[in-house]
Design a protein around this motif. Structure first.
Motif, PDB file in Angstrom:
ATOM      1  N   VAL A  83       0.827  -1.209   0.000  1.00  0.00           N
ATOM      2  CA  VAL A  83       0.000   0.000   0.000  1.00  0.00           C
ATOM      3  C   VAL A  83       0.864   1.262   0.000  1.00  0.00           C
ATOM      4  O   VAL A  83       0.607   2.206  -0.757  1.00  0.00           O
ATOM      5  CB  VAL A  83      -0.937   0.010   1.229  1.00  0.00           C
ATOM      6  CG1 VAL A  83      -1.689   1.338   1.309  1.00  0.00           C
ATOM      7  CG2 VAL A  83      -1.910  -1.161   1.167  1.00  0.00           C
ATOM      8  N   VAL A  84       1.909   1.265   0.851  1.00  0.00           N
ATOM      9  CA  VAL A  84       2.714   2.474   1.023  1.00  0.00           C
ATOM     10  C   VAL A  84       3.790   2.619  -0.054  1.00  0.00           C
ATOM     11  O   VAL A  84       3.939   3.683  -0.662  1.00  0.00           O
ATOM     12  CB  VAL A  84       3.369   2.489   2.416  1.00  0.00           C
ATOM     13  CG1 VAL A  84       4.262   3.722   2.571  1.00  0.00           C
ATOM     14  CG2 VAL A  84       2.301   2.461   3.502  1.00  0.00           C
ATOM     15  N   TYR A  85       4.544   1.538  -0.284  1.00  0.00           N
ATOM     16  CA  TYR A  85       5.680   1.617  -1.207  1.00  0.00           C
ATOM     17  C   TYR A  85       5.422   0.932  -2.557  1.00  0.00           C
ATOM     18  O   TYR A  85       6.268   0.991  -3.441  1.00  0.00           O
ATOM     19  CB  TYR A  85       6.924   0.999  -0.562  1.00  0.00           C
ATOM     20  CG  TYR A  85       7.483   1.827   0.572  1.00  0.00           C
ATOM     21  CD1 TYR A  85       8.301   2.925   0.325  1.00  0.00           C
ATOM     22  CD2 TYR A  85       7.192   1.504   1.899  1.00  0.00           C
ATOM     23  CE1 TYR A  85       8.818   3.685   1.363  1.00  0.00           C
ATOM     24  CE2 TYR A  85       7.706   2.252   2.948  1.00  0.00           C
ATOM     25  CZ  TYR A  85       8.521   3.347   2.672  1.00  0.00           C
ATOM     26  OH  TYR A  85       9.028   4.095   3.722  1.00  0.00           O
ATOM     27  N   HIS A  86       4.277   0.258  -2.675  1.00  0.00           N
ATOM     28  CA  HIS A  86       3.910  -0.437  -3.921  1.00  0.00           C
ATOM     29  C   HIS A  86       4.941  -1.500  -4.317  1.00  0.00           C
ATOM     30  O   HIS A  86       5.268  -1.657  -5.497  1.00  0.00           O
ATOM     31  CB  HIS A  86       3.728   0.572  -5.063  1.00  0.00           C
ATOM     32  CG  HIS A  86       2.822   1.715  -4.710  1.00  0.00           C
ATOM     33  ND1 HIS A  86       1.459   1.544  -4.496  1.00  0.00           N
ATOM     34  CD2 HIS A  86       3.076   3.036  -4.510  1.00  0.00           C
ATOM     35  CE1 HIS A  86       0.912   2.716  -4.198  1.00  0.00           C
ATOM     36  NE2 HIS A  86       1.871   3.638  -4.192  1.00  0.00           N
ATOM     37  N   VAL A  87       5.462  -2.216  -3.345  1.00  0.00           N
ATOM     38  CA  VAL A  87       6.397  -3.309  -3.609  1.00  0.00           C
ATOM     39  C   VAL A  87       5.840  -4.585  -2.991  1.00  0.00           C
ATOM     40  O   VAL A  87       5.129  -4.551  -1.981  1.00  0.00           O
ATOM     41  CB  VAL A  87       7.800  -3.013  -3.033  1.00  0.00           C
ATOM     42  CG1 VAL A  87       8.425  -1.820  -3.749  1.00  0.00           C
ATOM     43  CG2 VAL A  87       7.746  -2.766  -1.531  1.00  0.00           C
TER      44      VAL A  87
END
Length: 238
Positions: free
Chosen positions: A107-111
């Motif tokens: 969600v935060v870093y898209h990894v």
């Protein structure tokens, strides 16, 4: 000198230099594998370098164990049934936390995985020899080497036997930093927390049991499942 209550500045400096040397050693042992991954060597050269890669780990583990015996407080204890139960419980707890943090990372870093795991998967998928070598060392050698350095040496050489939370926190943080991308521009707080929690759990087991085999066991189990899943995904795609 094993009583850290009486250590001088010079003693701490000496141990810090040894710790840095051991950290550098962890990086050096991986270098031969990079030559194999590059694909520029002949088959014979690959096998020779592969043998050197394994021997490098043997030497590194011996040196780390020597430093641990000299500056630490190693105790000869068997791995008990209760220890195995602790290993499984802590592993399940970490997997749950890792899943939560992993979803947060998306969600935060898209990894979908940490930089360290991405690098391992890249090496595993490079060729069959790198897969065998990386799979073997990641599962069997790295847990012994890293636990000897980040738990055995770090905890015992810098903290006295009555310390508990300070060595756990420091060990977890340092362990996590060693698994981060060296480029600070890519620093990922959630990935840092993931490895810090794992390192803290490993340190907690070592501090509370005074048995390095227990933290090695948890590290081994975690790497076995993680690397096994990576290898499975590689072959399922092919």
């Amino acid at each position: 000198m094993k009583n850290t209550d009486k250590l001088t500045f010079g003693d701490y400096f000496e141990r810090l230099m040894i710790f840095f040397a051991l950290i550098i050693l962890v990086g050096i042992v991986q270098l031969p594998l990079m030559f194999i991954v590059s694909g520029k060597l002949s088959n014979l050269a690959n096998y020779v370098v592969g043998i050197g890669y394994i021997l490098g780990f043997v030497v590194a583990i011996w040196l780390a164990q020597y430093a641990y015996r000299k500056y630490g407080r190693p105790e000869r204890k068997p791995l008990t049934g209760n220890n195995v139960k602790q290993i499984v419980i802590f592993w399940v707890a970490f997997i749950i936390l890792e899943m939560v943090l992993g979803n947060l990372n998306k969600v935060v870093y898209h990894v979908t995985q940490t930089d360290n795991n991405q690098e391992i998967q890249t090496i595993l998928s490079s060729n069959h020899l790198s897969l065998i070598l990386m799979g073997f060392t990641a599962i069997f050698c790295s847990p012994i080497l890293e636990e000897t350095i980040f738990r055995g040496f770090l905890v015992d050489a810098f903290f006295d036997s009555t310390s508990k939370w300070a060595p756990i926190i420091v060990s977890g943080a340092v362990f996590s930093m060693m698994h981060m991308d060296p480029n600070w521009a890519h620093f990922n707080v959630i990935s840092f927390l993931t490895y810090a929690i794992l390192g803290g759990m490993l340190a907690y087991l070592y501090v509370t049991t005074r048995n390095l085999k227990v933290s090695i066991g948890l590290h081994f189990l975690n790497n076995l499942v993680a690397v096994g899943a990576m290898i499975f995904s590689i072959f399922s795609i092919q």
